[in-house]
Design an enzyme around this catalytic site. Structure first.
Site, short mmCIF file in Angstrom:
data_model
loop_
_atom_site.label_atom_id
_atom_site.label_comp_id
_atom_site.label_asym_id
_atom_site.label_seq_id
_atom_site.Cartn_x
_atom_site.Cartn_y
_atom_site.Cartn_z
N LEU A 149 -34.56 44.74 12.07
CA LEU A 149 -33.68 45.84 11.64
C LEU A 149 -32.26 45.44 12.01
O LEU A 149 -32.01 44.97 13.12
CB LEU A 149 -34.05 47.15 12.35
CG LEU A 149 -35.26 47.93 11.84
CD1 LEU A 149 -35.50 49.14 12.73
CD2 LEU A 149 -35.07 48.37 10.40
N ASP A 150 -31.33 45.64 11.09
CA ASP A 150 -29.93 45.34 11.39
C ASP A 150 -29.46 46.19 12.58
O ASP A 150 -29.98 47.29 12.79
CB ASP A 150 -29.04 45.64 10.18
CG ASP A 150 -29.27 44.66 9.04
OD1 ASP A 150 -29.79 43.56 9.30
OD2 ASP A 150 -28.94 45.01 7.89
#
Length: 305
Positions: free
Chosen positions: A38-39
């Site tokens: 996940l960013d």
């Protein structure tokens, strides 16, 4: 022994790698990994595998995902999300209605092609795209197919008079490898405007949903109170895409040594198939690529019982 799947809720501002490092430190275990990056600015479900749980990571990475987020029309950015610099701007007409959005979203359901964004971890010639991007180099990328299972608007459209933009919330269920940032940009193009993904949250990864997750603060508290085992999900959660079949003592005596089996010994509708002994998943068997009628182990999950 602490092992299995730890369903983490990753908070904004933290990398997925940092979450893994924190769990590794809290549990004092080196064998830890996550099932899908996940960013940093994206929050949501981040399954973390510990100990024997890491054996199912390769299967969990293949799992479908569900996200909620927001798309903003009116300007695009270098990163395709709200963290980048503006690269194109166009005031949005107030003629756009909810129905126009819905019609365009429907066009993206099914098999679509995406060109990976420059700010991504896709490797080209041994180098990640974001490394080229930081150097100001644009690399030609090949389109790849992904699946959009469901895509719907979840709010009325909202105009920002000052910025001359339009935003709306959405929910999407998709296959692995889908770039929601790119989806937002492509939706904007269909509507005739530069766009970007202004918010994003992952609410499901495989069969692990947001309501099953724990924050790192909760994990730390569970460690201190010696209740960490209550937070773990069994490794079965990473193998839900496979059928199961139960084996007896006689077959187990061979399976535990990784022996080849005859297809007629394992009753299964399709392969690969999970073998269960004493209510515990012990191995994943698949058809032998060279020996007809034979099954070979693809993965062993538990040897000692």
């Amino acid at each position: 022994m602490v092992e299995g799947i730890l369903p983490i809720w990753k908070e904004k501002g933290m990398t997925s790698f940092a979450c893994v490092s924190r769990v590794r430190h809290l549990l004092g275990i080196k064998k830890v990994g996550h099932a899908g990056t996940l960013d940093p600015e994206v929050e949501g479900v981040l399954p973390i595998a510990v100990g024997a749980g890491t054996k199912v990571l390769e299967y969990m990475l293949e799992a479908d995902k569900t996200y909620t987020g927001e798309i903003t029309l009116g300007y695009s950015t270098s990163t395709e999300d709200a963290t980048g610099t503006t690269i194109e701007k166009l005031p949005v007409s107030k003629d756009i209605q909810n129905e126009d959005i819905d019609q365009v979203l429907a066009e993206f359901i099914g098999s679509i092609e995406q060109v990976p964004p420059m700010f991504s971890a896709v490797k080209v010639k041994g180098k990640k795209l974001y490394e080229y991007a930081f150097e100001g180099i644009e690399i030609e990328r090949s389109a790849r197919k992904v699946q959009i299972y469901e895509l719907k608007r979840t709010s009325d459209i909202a105009y920002n008079e000052d910025q001359e933009t339009l935003s709306f919330s959405f929910e999407v269920s998709c296959s692995k490898g889908t770039y929601i940032r790119t989806l937002a940009v492509d939706i904007g193009k269909k509507l005739g405007y530069p766009a970007h993904m202004s918010k994003l949250t992952r609410i499901r990864s495989g069969n692990i949903s947001a309501d099953q997750t724990y924050t790192l603060v909760e994990v730390e508290a569970a460690v201190i109170n010696e209740k960490i085992n209550t937070l773990f999900l069994p490794i079965d959660y990473g193998l839900t895409q496979f059928n199961k079949t139960t084996i007896d003592d006689k077959l187990w005596s061979r399976v535990k040594n990784g022996a080849l089996l005859n297809e007629e010994e394992v009753i299964a509708e399709e392969y690969p198939v999970l073998l269960v002994y004493n209510q515990v998943i012990v191995a994943l068997y698949d058809k032998h690529p060279k020996k007809a009628g034979k099954l070979k182990p693809s993965k062993m999950f538990k040897i000692e019982m």
